[in-house]
Design a protein around this motif. Structure first.
Motif, PDB file in Angstrom:
ATOM      1  N   ALA A   1      -6.611   2.524  -7.598  1.00  0.00           N
ATOM      2  CA  ALA A   1      -5.779   2.123  -8.623  1.00  0.00           C
ATOM      3  C   ALA A   1      -6.415   1.845  -9.902  1.00  0.00           C
ATOM      4  O   ALA A   1      -5.842   1.595 -10.798  1.00  0.00           O
ATOM      5  CB  ALA A   1      -4.644   1.010  -8.407  1.00  0.00           C
ATOM      6  N   SER A   2      -7.608   2.518  -9.967  1.00  0.00           N
ATOM      7  CA  SER A   2      -8.475   2.069 -11.160  1.00  0.00           C
ATOM      8  C   SER A   2      -8.504   0.711 -11.764  1.00  0.00           C
ATOM      9  O   SER A   2      -8.713   0.434 -12.787  1.00  0.00           O
ATOM     10  CB  SER A   2      -8.148   2.920 -11.999  1.00  0.00           C
ATOM     11  N   VAL A   3      -8.529  -0.433 -10.767  1.00  0.00           N
ATOM     12  CA  VAL A   3      -8.578  -1.712 -11.095  1.00  0.00           C
ATOM     13  C   VAL A   3      -9.866  -2.414 -10.833  1.00  0.00           C
ATOM     14  O   VAL A   3     -10.476  -3.004 -11.755  1.00  0.00           O
ATOM     15  CB  VAL A   3      -7.571  -2.476 -10.478  1.00  0.00           C
ATOM     16  N   GLY A   4     -10.475  -2.141  -9.765  1.00  0.00           N
ATOM     17  CA  GLY A   4     -11.530  -2.850  -9.341  1.00  0.00           C
ATOM     18  C   GLY A   4     -12.872  -1.780  -9.372  1.00  0.00           C
ATOM     19  O   GLY A   4     -12.562  -0.529  -9.428  1.00  0.00           O
ATOM     20  N   LEU A   5     -14.158  -2.304  -9.491  1.00  0.00           N
ATOM     21  CA  LEU A   5     -15.194  -1.469  -9.309  1.00  0.00           C
ATOM     22  C   LEU A   5     -15.836  -1.595  -8.075  1.00  0.00           C
ATOM     23  O   LEU A   5     -15.818  -2.596  -7.666  1.00  0.00           O
ATOM     24  CB  LEU A   5     -16.123  -2.091 -10.749  1.00  0.00           C
TER      25      LEU A   5
ATOM     26  N   GLN B   1      -7.530  -5.285  -0.918  1.00  0.00           N
ATOM     27  CA  GLN B   1      -8.344  -4.518   0.247  1.00  0.00           C
ATOM     28  C   GLN B   1      -7.635  -3.111   0.526  1.00  0.00           C
ATOM     29  O   GLN B   1      -8.423  -2.162   0.809  1.00  0.00           O
ATOM     30  CB  GLN B   1      -8.237  -5.349   1.419  1.00  0.00           C
ATOM     31  N   ARG B   2      -6.316  -2.753   0.278  1.00  0.00           N
ATOM     32  CA  ARG B   2      -5.758  -1.637   0.777  1.00  0.00           C
ATOM     33  C   ARG B   2      -6.415  -0.604  -0.309  1.00  0.00           C
ATOM     34  O   ARG B   2      -6.632   0.400   0.025  1.00  0.00           O
ATOM     35  CB  ARG B   2      -4.401  -1.980   0.725  1.00  0.00           C
ATOM     36  N   LEU B   3      -6.302  -1.181  -1.549  1.00  0.00           N
ATOM     37  CA  LEU B   3      -6.978  -0.170  -2.776  1.00  0.00           C
ATOM     38  C   LEU B   3      -8.500   0.216  -2.360  1.00  0.00           C
ATOM     39  O   LEU B   3      -8.469   1.276  -2.588  1.00  0.00           O
ATOM     40  CB  LEU B   3      -6.808  -0.887  -3.950  1.00  0.00           C
ATOM     41  N   ILE B   4      -9.256  -0.630  -2.206  1.00  0.00           N
ATOM     42  CA  ILE B   4     -10.611  -0.308  -1.723  1.00  0.00           C
ATOM     43  C   ILE B   4     -10.793   0.231  -0.508  1.00  0.00           C
ATOM     44  O   ILE B   4     -11.315   1.440  -0.541  1.00  0.00           O
ATOM     45  CB  ILE B   4     -11.375  -1.750  -1.470  1.00  0.00           C
TER      46      ILE B   4
END
Length: 80
Positions: A57-61, A24-27
């Motif tokens: 972090a380029s992990v989720g889309l 959630q923090r990455l989003i």
């Protein structure tokens, strides 16, 4: 100053709530950037009229829509 307001469709909100706190923090970090400039580090698909980008972090889309002349960015889907 933020140029856009953010809205989430129900499925994206549900997907967000199902993520871990770290995800959630990455989003959140990426959405904050998108509210200033949604086009940077994003790709537009003319066929679907949707944009995609990754989390910070380029992990989720993240799939979203916005119009440069309107103050709203709508999050459609999160893919992890």
């Amino acid at each position: 100053m933020t140029r856009y307001a953010v809205a989430w469709v129900d499925i994206a909100e549900d997907q967000y709530q199902a993520l871990s706190g770290q995800q959630q923090r990455l989003i959140d970090a990426r959405v904050a950037q998108m509210l200033e400039d949604p086009e940077t580090n994003s790709s537009y698909d003319r066929r679907t009229d949707q944009w995609t980008t990754t989390d910070s972090a380029s992990v989720g889309l993240i799939t979203f829509v916005f119009r440069p002349d309107r103050p709203r960015l709508v999050i459609l889907r999160l893919i992890y």
